[in-house]
Design an enzyme around this catalytic site. Structure first.
Site, mmCIF file in Angstrom:
data_model
loop_
_atom_site.group_PDB
_atom_site.id
_atom_site.type_symbol
_atom_site.label_atom_id
_atom_site.label_comp_id
_atom_site.label_asym_id
_atom_site.label_seq_id
_atom_site.Cartn_x
_atom_site.Cartn_y
_atom_site.Cartn_z
ATOM 1 N N HIS A 18 0.864 -1.198 0.000
ATOM 2 C CA HIS A 18 0.000 0.000 0.000
ATOM 3 C C HIS A 18 0.887 1.231 0.000
ATOM 4 C CE1 HIS A 18 -3.780 2.117 1.862
ATOM 5 N NE2 HIS A 18 -3.087 2.954 1.113
ATOM 6 N N HIS A 20 1.333 4.860 -2.451
ATOM 7 C CA HIS A 20 0.966 5.698 -3.596
ATOM 8 C C HIS A 20 2.240 6.354 -4.100
ATOM 9 C CE1 HIS A 20 -3.379 5.468 -2.497
ATOM 10 N NE2 HIS A 20 -2.860 5.296 -1.296
ATOM 11 N N HIS A 198 -9.509 1.044 -1.218
ATOM 12 C CA HIS A 198 -9.443 1.670 0.093
ATOM 13 C C HIS A 198 -10.848 1.598 0.699
ATOM 14 C CE1 HIS A 198 -5.652 3.233 -1.294
ATOM 15 N NE2 HIS A 198 -5.509 4.089 -0.308
ATOM 16 N N GLU A 201 -11.106 3.330 6.149
ATOM 17 C CA GLU A 201 -10.039 4.211 6.650
ATOM 18 C C GLU A 201 -10.750 5.295 7.475
ATOM 19 O OE1 GLU A 201 -8.031 6.552 3.630
ATOM 20 O OE2 GLU A 201 -6.415 7.151 4.983
ATOM 21 N N ASP A 279 1.862 3.990 2.786
ATOM 22 C CA ASP A 279 0.818 4.829 2.180
ATOM 23 C C ASP A 279 1.419 5.996 1.373
ATOM 24 O OD1 ASP A 279 -1.793 5.384 1.528
ATOM 25 O OD2 ASP A 279 -2.380 6.152 3.491
ATOM 26 N N ASP A 280 1.745 7.088 2.050
ATOM 27 C CA ASP A 280 2.304 8.282 1.400
ATOM 28 C C ASP A 280 3.490 8.761 2.232
ATOM 29 O OD1 ASP A 280 0.072 8.833 -0.672
ATOM 30 O OD2 ASP A 280 -0.999 8.558 1.215
HETATM 31 N N1 HPA Z 1 -6.630 7.336 1.345
HETATM 32 C C1 HPA Z 1 -7.294 7.708 0.254
HETATM 33 N N2 HPA Z 1 -6.701 8.186 -0.814
HETATM 34 C C2 HPA Z 1 -5.382 8.308 -0.814
HETATM 35 C C3 HPA Z 1 -4.641 7.938 0.280
HETATM 36 C C4 HPA Z 1 -5.294 7.415 1.405
HETATM 37 O O1 HPA Z 1 -4.713 7.035 2.445
HETATM 38 N N3 HPA Z 1 -3.355 8.192 -0.041
HETATM 39 C C5 HPA Z 1 -3.325 8.678 -1.289
HETATM 40 N N4 HPA Z 1 -4.562 8.748 -1.767
HETATM 41 ZN ZN ZN Z 2 -3.684 4.817 0.515
#
Ligand code: HPA
Ligand code: ZN
Length: 334
Positions: A18, A20, A198, A201, A279-280
């Site tokens: 996971h 991006h 996703h 969350e 994630d990011d």
């Molecule tokens: N959630 C939703 N969209 C996203 C995320 C996330 O954690 N990271 C990058 N786009």
């Molecule tokens: Zn994500």
């Protein structure tokens, strides 16, 4: 029980499911690309950029994340972005990755789909050849946009199906339930693509159910709010449906107030196939090692628990069985 140390966690072979790619754009590279492409940034320097990374929810983050992606213009930019991520993986002993990219963030700015995917896949190929990091690429649809826009994106991807293993769903979760994309996901499956989304969350456990039942996902991205639904938890344990959990993301976006409140270790002990991911990482303060370190320090994660989290990642990956076996052997020695 041996609590895992930072050095041990860094050397432990890991997999990331996971991530991006646009979220791995470090401020330094953002500035370098802005200069290369003659783009004005609303920041004077990298410190100002980092100071702007205070988020109170997912949307706060998304607004700044989409703005950052504006510096990505040419195929080489997408290559450099992906290569920088893979180099970080190498330094942290991440041996297999399944990154996401958001084509609509780029095609909606007039960047050709081919430019994006060719830059990314050339770097992934080099990553395997030069760094030994295997990978599978996943194309995400932006859920705040329409079903029609997702269909158009899937059509652009059709000449490139050899470069992607599956489709995913990201961006603003609340108010955009998985079932909004049931038909486009059905089309993607007909084309032979795997699916992830996703869900759970910021959105409710109900969205995890519809990701599973309507989109037929092979993994759920995040899914931490599944713990609010006992029937769902039982289902996740029984089916070993993987959840790609992102601890630092969850605290940065206030899904949990503090890492000590994170439910990943509890879910692991309950038998859910939870995995650790970043994630990011450029926005949330860390890559794979930093995410594991955060769990060790806030939740006293043991070495055995860390290994179980990596094993779950191998189990939940879309790598072929031979590669899965190879990776399982790698962590046996730790
Ligand atoms: N959630 C939703 N969209 C996203 C995320 C996330 O954690 N990271 C990058 N786009
Ligand atoms: Zn994500």
């Amino acid at each position: 029980m041996t609590v895992a140390t930072n050095e041990w966690l860094n050397s432990l072979p890991k997999v990331e499911l996971h991530l991006h790619l646009e979220g791995s754009l470090e401020p330094e590279l953002m500035f370098a690309l802005a200069q290369r492409n003659s783009i004005d940034l609303p920041f004077e320097n990298v410190d100002q950029v980092r100071a702007a990374y205070e988020f109170s929810n997912l949307q706060d983050f998304l607004d700044i994340y989409y703005q950052g992606a504006n510096v990505l213009i040419k195929e080489q930019d997408f290559y450099d972005l992906t290569w920088a991520y893979l180099s970080k993986c190498k330094a942290q002993n991440v041996v297999h990755v399944e990154p996401f990219f958001d084509p609509q963030t780029h095609t909606d700015r007039g960047i050709a789909f081919d430019v994006v995917i060719n830059g990314i896949s050339r770097a992934l190929k080099d990553g395997e050849e030069k760094l030994g990091i295997t990978s599978e690429l996943i194309m995400c649809f932006l859920r705040h946009l329409s079903e029609e826009a997702a269909f158009n994106t899937l059509a652009m991807a059709e000449p490139h199906l050899d470069k992607i293993i599956g489709v995913g769903l990201d961006s603003s979760e609340q108010g955009h339930p998985p079932e909004k994309f049931s038909r486009v996901f059905a089309k993607a499956r007909d084309l032979g693509l795997l699916t992830v989304a996703h869900a759970g969350e910021e959105g409710p456990a109900e969205y995890v159910w519809t990701a599973i039942n309507d989109l037929k996902v092979g993994r759920v991205d995040h899914g931490v709010r599944s713990s609010e639904d006992a029937t769902l938890m039982k289902y996740l344990v029984e089916t070993r449906m993987p959840l790609t959990v992102c601890p630092l993301s969850n605290t940065k976006l206030c899904v949990f107030d503090d890492m000590s409140q994170h439910n990943i270790i509890e879910m692991l002990e309950q038998g859910v196939c939870v995995t650790v991911n970043s994630d990011d990482p450029a926005y949330f303060g860390g890559y794979m090692t930093e995410n594991f370190v955060a769990l060790a320090s806030a939740l006293s994660m043991s070495q055995n628990q860390a290994k179980a989290l990596v094993s779950n990642g191998i189990e939940g990956s879309f790598a072929n069985q031979a590669r899965k076996d190879q990776m399982s052997d790698l962590i046996k020695g730790y």
